[in-house]
Design a protein around this motif. Structure first.
Motif, PDB file in Angstrom:
ATOM      1  N   SER A  70      -3.102  -6.802 -18.230  1.00 18.86           N
ATOM      2  CA  SER A  70      -2.337  -8.006 -18.538  1.00 18.86           C
ATOM      3  C   SER A  70      -1.130  -8.053 -17.619  1.00 18.86           C
ATOM      4  O   SER A  70      -0.612  -7.003 -17.208  1.00 18.86           O
ATOM      5  CB  SER A  70      -1.895  -8.046 -20.003  1.00 18.86           C
ATOM      6  N   GLU A 124     -16.163  -6.477 -11.108  1.00 22.97           N
ATOM      7  CA  GLU A 124     -16.260  -7.706 -11.887  1.00 22.97           C
ATOM      8  C   GLU A 124     -17.741  -8.035 -12.073  1.00 22.97           C
ATOM      9  O   GLU A 124     -18.500  -8.105 -11.107  1.00 22.97           O
ATOM     10  CB  GLU A 124     -15.553  -8.858 -11.173  1.00 22.97           C
ATOM     11  N   HIS A 182     -20.395 -10.348 -14.842  1.00 25.34           N
ATOM     12  CA  HIS A 182     -20.590 -11.225 -15.994  1.00 25.34           C
ATOM     13  C   HIS A 182     -21.717 -12.205 -15.667  1.00 25.34           C
ATOM     14  O   HIS A 182     -22.227 -12.200 -14.525  1.00 25.34           O
ATOM     15  CB  HIS A 182     -19.284 -11.958 -16.340  1.00 25.34           C
ATOM     16  N   TYR A 225     -15.787  -5.133 -15.497  1.00 22.70           N
ATOM     17  CA  TYR A 225     -14.513  -5.704 -15.938  1.00 22.70           C
ATOM     18  C   TYR A 225     -14.609  -7.230 -15.889  1.00 22.70           C
ATOM     19  O   TYR A 225     -15.495  -7.795 -15.228  1.00 22.70           O
ATOM     20  CB  TYR A 225     -13.333  -5.171 -15.134  1.00 22.70           C
ATOM     21  N   SER A 226     -13.724  -7.897 -16.614  1.00 18.24           N
ATOM     22  CA  SER A 226     -13.811  -9.361 -16.807  1.00 18.24           C
ATOM     23  C   SER A 226     -15.224  -9.764 -17.225  1.00 18.24           C
ATOM     24  O   SER A 226     -15.791 -10.712 -16.686  1.00 18.24           O
ATOM     25  CB  SER A 226     -13.396 -10.110 -15.538  1.00 18.24           C
ATOM     26  N   GLN A 235     -13.221 -14.150 -17.827  1.00 18.54           N
ATOM     27  CA  GLN A 235     -11.891 -14.600 -18.243  1.00 18.54           C
ATOM     28  C   GLN A 235     -11.966 -15.827 -19.157  1.00 18.54           C
ATOM     29  O   GLN A 235     -11.180 -16.762 -19.049  1.00 18.54           O
ATOM     30  CB  GLN A 235     -11.011 -14.847 -17.015  1.00 18.54           C
ATOM     31  N   GLY A 236     -12.926 -15.772 -20.069  1.00 16.32           N
ATOM     32  CA  GLY A 236     -13.075 -16.805 -21.088  1.00 16.32           C
ATOM     33  C   GLY A 236     -13.993 -17.941 -20.712  1.00 16.32           C
ATOM     34  O   GLY A 236     -14.345 -18.773 -21.574  1.00 16.32           O
ATOM     35  N   GLU A 237     -14.427 -18.007 -19.466  1.00 22.95           N
ATOM     36  CA  GLU A 237     -15.248 -19.130 -19.021  1.00 22.95           C
ATOM     37  C   GLU A 237     -16.645 -19.132 -19.635  1.00 22.95           C
ATOM     38  O   GLU A 237     -17.314 -20.170 -19.661  1.00 22.95           O
ATOM     39  CB  GLU A 237     -15.362 -19.122 -17.490  1.00 22.95           C
ATOM     40  N   LYS A 263     -11.324  -7.361 -22.551  1.00 20.99           N
ATOM     41  CA  LYS A 263      -9.963  -7.289 -23.069  1.00 20.99           C
ATOM     42  C   LYS A 263      -9.893  -8.076 -24.370  1.00 20.99           C
ATOM     43  O   LYS A 263     -10.466  -9.162 -24.484  1.00 20.99           O
ATOM     44  CB  LYS A 263      -8.978  -7.868 -22.053  1.00 20.99           C
ATOM     45  N   PHE A 312     -13.466 -14.305 -10.575  1.00 26.09           N
ATOM     46  CA  PHE A 312     -12.233 -14.701 -11.234  1.00 26.09           C
ATOM     47  C   PHE A 312     -11.089 -13.742 -10.915  1.00 26.09           C
ATOM     48  O   PHE A 312      -9.960 -13.983 -11.297  1.00 26.09           O
ATOM     49  CB  PHE A 312     -12.444 -14.770 -12.751  1.00 26.09           C
ATOM     50  N   VAL A 313     -11.391 -12.644 -10.211  1.00 25.05           N
ATOM     51  CA  VAL A 313     -10.384 -11.670  -9.799  1.00 25.05           C
ATOM     52  C   VAL A 313     -10.308 -11.696  -8.281  1.00 25.05           C
ATOM     53  O   VAL A 313     -11.306 -11.452  -7.599  1.00 25.05           O
ATOM     54  CB  VAL A 313     -10.723 -10.259 -10.307  1.00 25.05           C
TER      55      VAL A 313
END
Length: 270
Positions: A15, A157, A159, A181-182, A186-188, A225, A260-261
């Motif tokens: 964060s 990353e 997803h 990770y992610s 990130q919520g998408e 997260k 997204f990163v």
């Protein structure tokens, strides 16, 4: 905890702000059943993650703790790497970590300068396993040639909108973990129609579908997260969601490749 017992779902702790929150969040996550916690030197929250671990009732040997260090003092002098490793342990308040990653193979990274210090830390028990993060297959090959210790994990990353087929196949072929990770983009993922339809079919959420898809793959784990107790429990429950072959095929047919990163935001590029 042995690397073979790496929990398929862990807690990611990145964060940009309110780093102190991770003391309570980590303690809560361990209370609801998490046994895999991931942090990093550059997150600037290792101290708070360590305080959360210390405050919990979970025995240290029952927890898989991972962090990542950087190589800001290189090249040409490699002495900064052992100091960086010790700094991670000191901030976490532990004698060892189960997994230590090289965070990014960019900027000042040089395999011959960085990786021998990781081997030394394995030999003296400060780290149990060596990991790499955001490496290409070519850089993974180089690292495997330089290291005496096996590469235990590679974190990237990953997803449904960035499926990283080549790196998944590489991990399975070389039998190391690929840690996502992610994993919720990130919520998408909540807005992806295919994931919403599959979620409705299973009375689940798109986030749970994404995590179940990842955990169904050989050699793949995920570190979403979350901060609230409800979201922590919701993510953990994804391990009980069984997708059928049609579900998996629909997810793998998603025709997007979106990151997204941004690696340009790494600390040595600021």
């Amino acid at each position: 905890m042995p690397i073979d017992d790496l929990p398929r779902l862990g807690l990611g702790t990145y964060s940009d702000a309110d780093r102190e929150q991770w003391t309570d969040t980590v303690e809560t996550a361990l209370d609801v059943g998490y046994r895999h916690v991931d942090t990093a030197q550059v997150y600037e929250n290792e101290r708070y993650v360590g305080e959360g671990i210390a405050a919990s009732d979970v025995d240290r040997d029952d927890l898989f703790l991972a962090t990542k260090t950087v190589h800001i003092d290189l090249p040409p002098e490699p002495s900064g790497v052992p100091d960086a490793i010790d700094g991670c342990l000191d901030r976490l308040g532990v004698d060892y970590v189960d997994l230590l990653y090289v965070h990014w193979p960019s900027g000042l990274y040089d395999a011959e300068a960085v990786l021998p210090a990781f081997d030394d830390a394995v030999d003296d028990g400060r780290i149990r396993n060596v990991g790499l993060s955001n490496f290409t297959p070519e850089l993974l090959d180089e690292a495997r040639e330089v290291l005496d210790a096996p590469v235990a994990a590679h974190q990237v990353e990953l997803h449904p909108l960035l499926q990283q087929d080549e790196l998944v196949e590489y991990a399975q072929r070389h039998d190391h973990w690929l840690v996502a990770y992610s994993p919720l983009a990130q919520g998408e993922v909540v807005d992806v129609p295919v994931l919403r339809e599959i979620a409705d079919k299973h009375d689940a959420t798109p986030a749970q579908v994404s995590l179940a898809w990842l955990s169904s793959k050989d050699n793949v784990a995920a570190i979403p997260k979350a901060s609230s107790r409800d979201h922590l429990r919701e993510n953990l429950a994804a391990l009980d969601l069984e997708l059928d072959d049609e579900d998996v095929a629909r997810i793998e047919a998603i025709d997007r490749e979106q990151r997204f990163v941004d690696p340009d935001h790494a600390p040595w590029n600021r």
